[in-house]
Every structure is written in C-alpha cells, then in structure tokens.
Motif scaffolding. Structure first.
Motif, PDB file in Angstrom:
ATOM      1  N   LEU A  77      10.840  15.979   4.128  1.00  0.00           N
ATOM      2  CA  LEU A  77       9.447  16.296   4.409  1.00  0.00           C
ATOM      3  C   LEU A  77       9.234  16.382   5.920  1.00  0.00           C
ATOM      4  O   LEU A  77       9.908  15.704   6.699  1.00  0.00           O
ATOM      5  N   MET A  78       8.288  17.212   6.353  1.00  0.00           N
ATOM      6  CA  MET A  78       8.109  17.492   7.768  1.00  0.00           C
ATOM      7  C   MET A  78       7.531  16.306   8.531  1.00  0.00           C
ATOM      8  O   MET A  78       7.716  16.183   9.733  1.00  0.00           O
ATOM      9  N   ARG A  79       6.788  15.436   7.815  1.00  0.00           N
ATOM     10  CA  ARG A  79       6.263  14.224   8.437  1.00  0.00           C
ATOM     11  C   ARG A  79       6.063  13.182   7.343  1.00  0.00           C
ATOM     12  O   ARG A  79       6.373  13.440   6.183  1.00  0.00           O
ATOM     13  N   ASN A  80       5.561  12.030   7.720  1.00  0.00           N
ATOM     14  CA  ASN A  80       5.345  10.961   6.753  1.00  0.00           C
ATOM     15  C   ASN A  80       4.066  11.221   5.952  1.00  0.00           C
ATOM     16  O   ASN A  80       2.963  11.074   6.450  1.00  0.00           O
ATOM     17  N   PHE A  81       4.243  11.654   4.697  1.00  0.00           N
ATOM     18  CA  PHE A  81       3.104  11.947   3.836  1.00  0.00           C
ATOM     19  C   PHE A  81       2.777  10.791   2.884  1.00  0.00           C
ATOM     20  O   PHE A  81       1.914  10.932   2.038  1.00  0.00           O
ATOM     21  N   LYS A  82       3.489   9.688   2.961  1.00  0.00           N
ATOM     22  CA  LYS A  82       3.331   8.497   2.123  1.00  0.00           C
ATOM     23  C   LYS A  82       4.053   8.671   0.778  1.00  0.00           C
ATOM     24  O   LYS A  82       4.467   9.758   0.391  1.00  0.00           O
ATOM     25  N   GLN A  83       4.171   7.550   0.075  1.00  0.00           N
ATOM     26  CA  GLN A  83       5.062   7.483  -1.081  1.00  0.00           C
ATOM     27  C   GLN A  83       4.654   8.409  -2.213  1.00  0.00           C
ATOM     28  O   GLN A  83       5.503   9.010  -2.868  1.00  0.00           O
ATOM     29  N   THR A  84       3.350   8.528  -2.481  1.00  0.00           N
ATOM     30  CA  THR A  84       2.927   9.366  -3.604  1.00  0.00           C
ATOM     31  C   THR A  84       3.327  10.818  -3.381  1.00  0.00           C
ATOM     32  O   THR A  84       3.846  11.479  -4.287  1.00  0.00           O
ATOM     33  N   ALA A  85       3.084  11.337  -2.179  1.00  0.00           N
ATOM     34  CA  ALA A  85       3.444  12.720  -1.875  1.00  0.00           C
ATOM     35  C   ALA A  85       4.955  12.914  -1.944  1.00  0.00           C
ATOM     36  O   ALA A  85       5.438  13.935  -2.442  1.00  0.00           O
ATOM     37  N   LEU A 181       0.125  14.260  -8.558  1.00  0.00           N
ATOM     38  CA  LEU A 181      -0.089  12.980  -7.903  1.00  0.00           C
ATOM     39  C   LEU A 181      -0.666  13.197  -6.510  1.00  0.00           C
ATOM     40  O   LEU A 181      -0.142  13.985  -5.725  1.00  0.00           O
ATOM     41  N   TYR A 182      -1.743  12.481  -6.201  1.00  0.00           N
ATOM     42  CA  TYR A 182      -2.393  12.589  -4.904  1.00  0.00           C
ATOM     43  C   TYR A 182      -2.676  11.186  -4.368  1.00  0.00           C
ATOM     44  O   TYR A 182      -2.645  10.206  -5.109  1.00  0.00           O
ATOM     45  N   GLY A 183      -3.021  11.133  -3.068  1.00  0.00           N
ATOM     46  CA  GLY A 183      -3.435   9.869  -2.477  1.00  0.00           C
ATOM     47  C   GLY A 183      -2.364   8.809  -2.629  1.00  0.00           C
ATOM     48  O   GLY A 183      -1.244   8.941  -2.153  1.00  0.00           O
ATOM     49  N   GLU A 184      -2.702   7.715  -3.333  1.00  0.00           N
ATOM     50  CA  GLU A 184      -1.755   6.648  -3.625  1.00  0.00           C
ATOM     51  C   GLU A 184      -1.684   6.423  -5.133  1.00  0.00           C
ATOM     52  O   GLU A 184      -1.647   5.300  -5.632  1.00  0.00           O
ATOM     53  N   MET A 185      -1.649   7.532  -5.864  1.00  0.00           N
ATOM     54  CA  MET A 185      -1.691   7.474  -7.326  1.00  0.00           C
ATOM     55  C   MET A 185      -0.406   6.976  -7.957  1.00  0.00           C
ATOM     56  O   MET A 185      -0.369   6.743  -9.169  1.00  0.00           O
ATOM     57  N   HIS A 186       0.674   6.810  -7.150  1.00  0.00           N
ATOM     58  CA  HIS A 186       1.933   6.371  -7.747  1.00  0.00           C
ATOM     59  C   HIS A 186       1.797   4.997  -8.397  1.00  0.00           C
ATOM     60  O   HIS A 186       2.569   4.638  -9.273  1.00  0.00           O
ATOM     61  N   ARG A 187       0.815   4.201  -7.968  1.00  0.00           N
ATOM     62  CA  ARG A 187       0.605   2.886  -8.576  1.00  0.00           C
ATOM     63  C   ARG A 187       0.094   2.989  -9.998  1.00  0.00           C
ATOM     64  O   ARG A 187       0.242   2.067 -10.789  1.00  0.00           O
ATOM     65  N   PHE A 188      -0.535   4.108 -10.325  1.00  0.00           N
ATOM     66  CA  PHE A 188      -1.194   4.241 -11.619  1.00  0.00           C
ATOM     67  C   PHE A 188      -0.615   5.372 -12.454  1.00  0.00           C
ATOM     68  O   PHE A 188      -1.321   5.959 -13.279  1.00  0.00           O
ATOM     69  N   ILE A 189       0.657   5.702 -12.230  1.00  0.00           N
ATOM     70  CA  ILE A 189       1.244   6.821 -12.963  1.00  0.00           C
ATOM     71  C   ILE A 189       1.107   6.658 -14.476  1.00  0.00           C
ATOM     72  O   ILE A 189       0.749   7.619 -15.170  1.00  0.00           O
TER      73      ILE A 189
END
Length: 335
Positions: A77-85, A181-189
C-alpha cells in the motif's frame, strides 16, 4: 491430516496477512505458514499486505516472495491506511474459494488453518472464527476489556461469539467479498457478515494463541472508546440499513409527541385557566421538543430518499443470493 483434507471438496485457499512495521516477524511468519500448510493437498497462496510500513517490512516481504515462489504475493500500500483497509486490500487480491485472515505478529498459529477450513467446508459454513480461549495477554489491559466488549457485541448484534477480536478467521470467499470493510470495521467482521448471511452459518473454533515475540501491540486501552462508537454504527447499519427513516422517524415522532403534549397542557393553562405561561421553562422545553421532532422526521425522509437512490442505482443490493445460477435467464424451465 492430509487424508482428512483430501476428502474435502476441491477448492483453493488464500491466506491474507496484513502487516505494519513487523520486519522481525516477516521471515518466521512466512515460514510458519508454510509449515502449517506443508501437507495441504489443495492449491494455496499467501497474500501479505504491507500497510505502508516505515521499516524494512517491504524489503523482507520481497525477499520472501523470491525465496518461496509466486504463491507468496506481497501487496504494497502507498501509505498507512490502517488494518481494515489493509485487510480489504488482501481480500480483494485473494483468488481462493476460501479466504483465511490472520495477524502477522505470530500470535495466531497457522497450524490451525487446515482444521478451520475443514470445518468451514464440511459443515457448509460461511465463517469459522477463531476463539483464543487461552489468551496470552495481560489480564487487565487486554483480557477483561475484551471479554466485556465480546459480550456486549454479541448481545447487540445477535451473533454469539466468544472472541470477536481474533484475526484468525476462515471465510467462504464469495461471501466475504460481498462485504466492504471501511474505517475500523475489522473488529466487527462477523456482525457485518451477518448482514449478508444468517448467523447460523457463523461458528467459532478454539485456536492456539501465543505471546507476542517481536515489536509492540498497535492497540491500547483507548480503543475501548472507539469500539463503543463503532458498535453504535454496526447496530444502526444492521437494523436500519434499508429503512433509516424508521429510526429517525421514530425518534422524531416520540420527541414531537412529547413536545405536543407539553404545549397542549400549557395551552389549557393559558386559555382555559387564565394562567401566565410566558416565564415557564416548560414552554421552551415543549417548543424545542416539537422543533426537534420535525427535524428528525425530515432527516428520516431525506435518509429514505438517499437509501432508495443508493439501492436503485445498483450500488448495493438488498439481498444476496447463495445460488446465483438459479437466476440464469434461460428457457429450460419451460420444457
């Protein structure tokens, strides 16, 4: 293990691992995945997503791909987009019929992957979530907040799992790809997955959990507050995705009714009993309750309009079909 796996339906497997500043974990993680899948009889790939790391993670991922072969696929990835992205990028790139996600910090054990995939396919499930029954984390900062959050999420979403936070999960590829998945949705998959499938096709499996070997956790106690905010969004989306006007309209009607009753009561005092109501705080409360009610009702109307546009333009569907071949436009049914 090999004989048991060979009895499974033919399939392909993608293992998706998001990583951020985990240079020390790259080599042992890739080696552990290969050890865990050494006897796997079906084609598999390892998709590793570098989430804009500032250390040597990318360099080591490229070296691992050259060492092991083309089935190891680094995604940068080109920059840090966080875990969900990063997880979404890996899922988008995955080519397997079954997709397994896990963290790159070696706390998840790849040896559990074949067992989870076997259960997913044998029981015809859409998700098998890992349950870290014996967590190797601190009691107060990680375990207790996690247990509280898991019970709260399960109660609100209706998806009964003991461990929402475990990254080790096995998905049916066609189902997880229907969820964005958007934002920090990985917690609620699991909860988001329940918007396109039934909770009875979501199960959990006890998995190994190891203490962190390298680096530091990217999460702290502050994420508890973000979980609460995200949970409100999940609840709203699950209950009112296709009918947001019902949510805003209900609040508006309730507030407007309370305000109307207050103003009616004050009107009786003014015009029937002749009392002065100009200096009463209740007058302001009733007035603003009515105004708030009107605003919420109008917001509901606007949100219903936006939802209708969203679904009718084909941006999303109100349903997902498990056997889309039954929608085929042919004439066979007439014969």
């Amino acid at each position: 293990m090999s004989l048991a796996l060979e009895t499974l339906p033919p399939h392909t497997l993608s293992v998706v691992v998001p990583m951020y500043n985990e240079e020390e974990s790259v080599d042992p993680m890739v080696a552990r995945v290969h050890e865990g899948l050494a006897d796997y009889p079906w084609p598999w790939e390892l998709v590793i997503v570098d989430d804009g790391s500032s250390d040597e993670t990318v360099t080591r991922l490229r070296a691992a791909a050259q060492k092991y072969g083309p089935h190891v696929r680094p995604i940068e990835l080109m920059r840090n987009f966080k875990q969900t992205a990063a997880m979404q990028a890996g899922i988008d790139a995955a080519r397997g019929d079954v997709i397994v996600t896990l963290d790159g910090d070696l706390q998840n054990d790849p040896v559990d992957i074949p067992r989870m995939v076997a259960r997913l396919l044998r029981e015809d499930l859409d998700l098998v979530a890992g349950w870290r029954k014996n967590r190797q984390d601190g009691l107060w900062l990680r375990k207790i907040p996690s247990r509280i959050a898991n019970r709260l999420i399960a109660r609100i979403t209706g998806v009964k799992l003991n461990d929402y936070g475990c990254s080790l999960k096995a998905f049916r590829g066609s189902v997880i790809k229907s969820v964005r998945l958007y934002g920090e949705m990985h917690r609620f998959i699991p909860a988001w997955l329940a918007t396109v499938t039934t909770p009875r096709r979501i199960k959990e499996e006890v998995v190994e959990h190891h203490a962190r070997q390298f680096g530091q956790s990217k999460y702290g106690i502050s994420r508890t507050f973000r979980v609460i905010l995200d949970l409100i969004s999940v609840y709203f989306f699950m209950r009112f995705r296709t009918r947001p006007g019902h949510f805003f309209g209900s609040v508006g009607l309730a507030a407007g009714s309370v305000g109307g009753l207050i103003l009616a009561y004050l009107a009786v005092l003014k015009f029937v009993m002749g009392e002065s109501i100009g200096g009463r705080p209740l007058l302001m409360a009733g007035f603003f309750a009515v105004v708030m009610g009107v605003q919420f009702v109008l917001t509901g109307v606007l949100s219903e309009t936006l939802a209708r546009i969203y679904f009718e333009t084909g941006a999303a569907r109100q349903y997902e079909v498990r056997n889309p071949q039954t929608f085929a436009q042919d004439e066979a049914w007439k014969r």
